[in-house]
Design an enzyme around this catalytic site. Structure first.
Site, mmCIF file in Angstrom:
data_model
loop_
_atom_site.group_PDB
_atom_site.id
_atom_site.type_symbol
_atom_site.label_atom_id
_atom_site.label_comp_id
_atom_site.label_asym_id
_atom_site.label_seq_id
_atom_site.Cartn_x
_atom_site.Cartn_y
_atom_site.Cartn_z
ATOM 1 C CD GLU A 116 22.288 13.733 34.099
ATOM 2 O OE1 GLU A 116 22.414 14.977 34.236
ATOM 3 O OE2 GLU A 116 23.089 12.810 34.400
ATOM 4 C CE LYS A 118 20.733 3.580 31.381
ATOM 5 N NZ LYS A 118 21.655 3.023 30.558
ATOM 6 C CG ASP A 120 23.537 3.534 23.977
ATOM 7 O OD1 ASP A 120 23.803 2.731 24.994
ATOM 8 O OD2 ASP A 120 22.721 3.147 23.084
ATOM 9 C CE1 TYR A 228 27.240 7.936 35.900
ATOM 10 C CE2 TYR A 228 26.984 8.430 33.586
ATOM 11 C CZ TYR A 228 27.435 7.508 34.840
ATOM 12 O OH TYR A 228 28.034 6.096 34.542
ATOM 13 C CE LYS A 317 18.050 1.017 29.488
ATOM 14 N NZ LYS A 317 18.204 -0.440 29.186
ATOM 15 C CB CYS A 411 13.857 -5.653 -14.239
ATOM 16 S SG CYS A 411 12.811 -4.630 -13.294
ATOM 17 C CB CYS A 414 10.172 -4.391 -16.711
ATOM 18 S SG CYS A 414 11.746 -3.902 -16.688
ATOM 19 C CB CYS A 429 15.773 -2.153 -13.929
ATOM 20 S SG CYS A 429 14.177 -2.327 -15.494
ATOM 21 C CB CYS A 435 10.687 -0.635 -15.806
ATOM 22 S SG CYS A 435 10.532 -1.463 -14.335
#
Ligand code: IVH
Length: 741
Positions: A116, A118, A120, A228, A317, A411, A414, A429, A435
């Protein structure tokens, strides 16, 4: 039977009912009754218990709401220690584990594995005595943990009492408490809105929520659990396999993983690992691998334990999704709309299965909130296909010369000015299509799949075409020829002629796609569709004025005139800087007035009534802000040039068939919607609008019908007092159906 007994019996009945519905809702994900019904039952029980505290039991569903805050958690010694797991980081390490298991067992044993995901989160041990949850403890150091019973009681999927009556006198179950991803996102959203600290990931959020001294806070956190394994079990024999034991737990109402599968050999284990890996991003919760346990309990006993982990289980893992690395520099990328996004340049690091050297920092607010500086060691996260991001900085590792990050004033592409509109998270910008960066992004957007869908026109080609000044705007694409394209890097005669023919093909499009492809700020696919369907033609869209779309009420007009003398002489000011601080006054209002009056002096001569504007066109979802962006886009001469060039190049679409609503019975009628309806109000509104009706916010004598759902309030009484006919859902459904909507 006396009332006292009746109350007691009812309390017992309510507890059973609530427990049943709780299990259907949280564990089976299959509720039988609506939330309001559940709440009714819960309130009834709360009332009985308030009147008769002697009837309150510790397994009562009313005890989930959280109690008084604690000063500290009590220590709990686990009857059976809570162990950890060995890890395998690839298939070879799993194979070595499988071999070790087989070497230790007699040759006749055929090992199966219960597999099953794992989870976290964090480990928890629940203790049930006579079927009632009496204690919940964290893992702690494995021998001693913390008593978090009050907090665990608030978790909806954990039964306060086991189902049925055939359970052990004492049952300890072990499992993982976690926070589903959606709940995590919502929690962080709420935290941000309250100006409180956000959590870096669902695991931290789960741990932080469970270790709250105030269980009322835990009660507001979306926690869940899967069991589990087992701890102490007294007075009941359990099954002979891990998988059967999990089924027993599920029968007693405990939440177990729906992904549990028994694998009969290492090949099946590898297939399971691969398939969970593929589905990882789609799961509702974070996982970091797969746990394989020898399924047969007898074989587990023979294998035993080493140090702190069983010999019969292993955690394989996935590649880690978070890593530490050095933030070497920050650059700013310019997007299609001019938005500047800070991008982290990182010391390359292997994370989430690939080497990452760039990651997003989202925006300046995030950088400031997380206090990230150049030179910091940062946590980089790459989950699935999501763009890698810098999650946080390790403040304890900060060097003295770490440099704060600032938004550039010009910017980087440009050199136009960069501005940040108050209230918006991004800085932009102001160069527009002048630009190069915005130009490239605008063309990429134009060509993208949901827009003009130009096959074979990848990002790299667009960049080359713009850099070499072969194109300046999307329309220039259609003037390209095979010879020109073939000269580009990584292009040949064949691929060039393919591109030219897909450009030809793309000329046949639809009006919604075409409108979307123009990349007007804020006009997404759905909005483009709504505009196209409401107006029917490009000409109609081009002719739109703010007059058609923006409402200006009498009260607004009055307020406006009151303040207008403080305005600059010229009404029309750069769109980027709203001229004054009136909350109701958007730049759309200013623009609307500027369309009609040349100067502030002109305007001040008007009566408030003269300024009032009633929109004549209603486009689903299009508010003032978007209306202004839309109208202004079509007003720019350079945008008109591009549109003309596109049409001249042969871009075309089939005419939109507009439904004729003029003869619908609902046409012209005015409706108000109120109360709780079985479908969102927006959906009724959309259907009524489609049928030519109007939907307004408040009831007046001009209202033709009030549609009232459950618990309708003041609007209903107003309609009744004005004699406005009131319709229930069935009646409005019948009316819409009759008119074909
Ligand atoms: S079985 C004897 N199954 O991983 C220990 N553990 O790294 C039995 N975990 O402390 C553990 N999901 O908190 C098992 N499906 C799962 C799990 C799981 C997450 C956690 C557990 C354990 C840690 C070990």
């Amino acid at each position: 039977m006396s009332d006292l007994f009746a109350e007691e019996a009812r309390a017992e009945e309510l507890r059973k009912l609530l427990q049943y519905h709780n299990h259907r809702y949280y564990v089976l994900d299959d509720p039988e009754i609506p939330d309001v019904e559940y709440d009714k039952l819960l309130r009834e029980l709360q009332q009985i218990e308030a009147d008769r505290p002697d009837l309150r039991t510790i397994d009562s569903p009313t005890q989930r709401v959280g109690g008084a805050a604690l000063d500290a958690f009590e220590q709990v010694t686990h009857a059976i220690p809570m162990l950890s797991l060995d890890n395998a980081f690839d298939d070879d390490e799993f194979a070595a584990f499988d071999q070790r298991v087989k070497d230790r067992l007699s040759r006749s044993a055929t090992v199966r594995y219960a597999a099953e995901p794992k989870l976290d989160g964090l480990a928890i041990s629940l203790r049930y005595e006579q079927g009632v949850l009496v204690q919940a403890a964290t893992r702690g150091d494995g021998t001693t943990g913390e008593n978090v019973t009050a907090n665990v009681r608030t978790i909806g999927s954990i039964p306060l009492r086991l189902s049925g009556n055939d359970y052990p006198e004492v049952l300890e179950v072990r499992g993982e408490i976690f926070m589903p991803k959606a709940g995590f996102d919502a929690l962080n959203e709420r935290q941000r809105a309250k100006g409180e600290k956000t959590f870096a990931n669902p695991r931290n959020a789960a741990a932080g929520s469970l270790r709250q001294l105030d269980s009322k806070i835990t009660a507001t956190r979306p926690l869940a659990m899967y069991c589990y394994g087992l701890g102490e079990v007294v007075g009941h024999s359990m099954a002979t396999s891990q998988s059967e034991n999990m089924r027993l737990l599920a029968n007693w109402g405990l939440p177990t993983s729906p992904e549990l599968k028994v694998c009969k050999d290492s090949a099946e284990c590898a297939a399971y690992f691969a398939s969970i890996g593929e589905r990882r991003d789609g799961l509702a919760y974070d996982i970091d691998g797969v746990v394989f346990k020898v399924d047969q309990v007898e074989l587990q006993k023979q294998l035993g334990f080493v140090a702190r982990a069983p010999r019969w289980a292993i955690a394989q893992k996935f590649p880690a999704q978070e890593q530490l690395t050095l933030l070497e520099a920050v650059e700013f990328q310019v997007g299609r709309t001019g938005a500047l996004t800070p991008v982290a340049r990182l010391k390359p690091v292997f994370v989430g299965g690939v080497t990452v050297s760039n990651a997003t920092l989202h925006n300046m607010d995030e950088i400031e909130r997380k206090d990230i500086r150049v030179g910091d060691t940062v946590i980089v996260r790459r989950a699935g296909d999501v763009i890698p991001e810098v999650v946080s900085a390790v403040l304890s590792d900060r060097p003295d010369d770490a440099k704060p990050i600032h938004m550039p004033e010009q910017c980087p592409v440009c050199e136009s000015q960069v501005v940040r509109i108050s209230g918006e998270a991004v800085a932009r910008c102001t160069g527009g299509l002048f630009c190069q960066a915005q130009r490239k992004e605008a063309i990429k957007h134009f060509a993208s799949r949901k827009a003009m869908d130009i096959d074979g026109l990848g990002d790299k080609i667009v960049e080359q075409l713009v850099d070499e000044q072969l194109i300046k705007d999307p329309a220039d694409l259609f003037a390209l020829d095979v010879a020109t394209v073939a000269k580009l890097e990584r292009m040949a005669e064949k691929s060039a002629s393919n591109l030219i023919s897909s450009l030809d093909k793309a000329k046949h499009t639809t009006l919604p796609r075409f409108l979307f492809s123009l990349g007007i700020l804020g006009i997404g696919e759905t909005m483009a569709m709504n505009i196209a369907n409401t107006l029917g033609s490009l000409e109609a869209v081009q002719k739109l004025t703010l007059h058609d779309l923006v409402e200006l009420k009498l009260s607004q007009a009055k307020a406006f005139l009151k303040y207008a003398s403080a305005l600059p002489k010229e009404l029309r000011v750069p769109m980027m800087q709203p001229p004054m601080d009136l909350k109701w006054c958007s730049s759309a209002h200013i623009e609307l007035l500027a369309e009609q009056y040349d100067s502030v002096a002109d305007l001040l001569k008007q009566s408030p009534e003269a300024l009032v504007n009633q929109p004549t066109i209603s486009i689903e979802g299009l508010g003032d802000v978007l209306a202004e962006k839309l109208v202004m886009f079509f007003r720019q001469p350079h945008n008109q040039d591009v549109l003309n060039k596109l049409i001249a190049a042969g871009v075309q679409w089939p005419a939109i068939e507009k439904v004729d609503v003029s003869d619908s019975e609902l046409s012209g009628l005015s409706f108000v919607l109120t109360g709780t309806l079985s479908q969102p109000r927006e959906s009724y509104k959309a259907r009524l609008l489609a049928a030519g009706a109007k939907v307004v916010g408040s009831v007046s004598k001009n209202t033709n019908y009030l549609v009232a759902g459950e618990s309708a309030g003041s609007k209903l009484s107003k309609a009744e007092s004005l004699g406005v006919p009131v319709l229930d859902e069935a009646a409005i459904e019948a009316m819409l159906a009759k008119s074909g909507f």
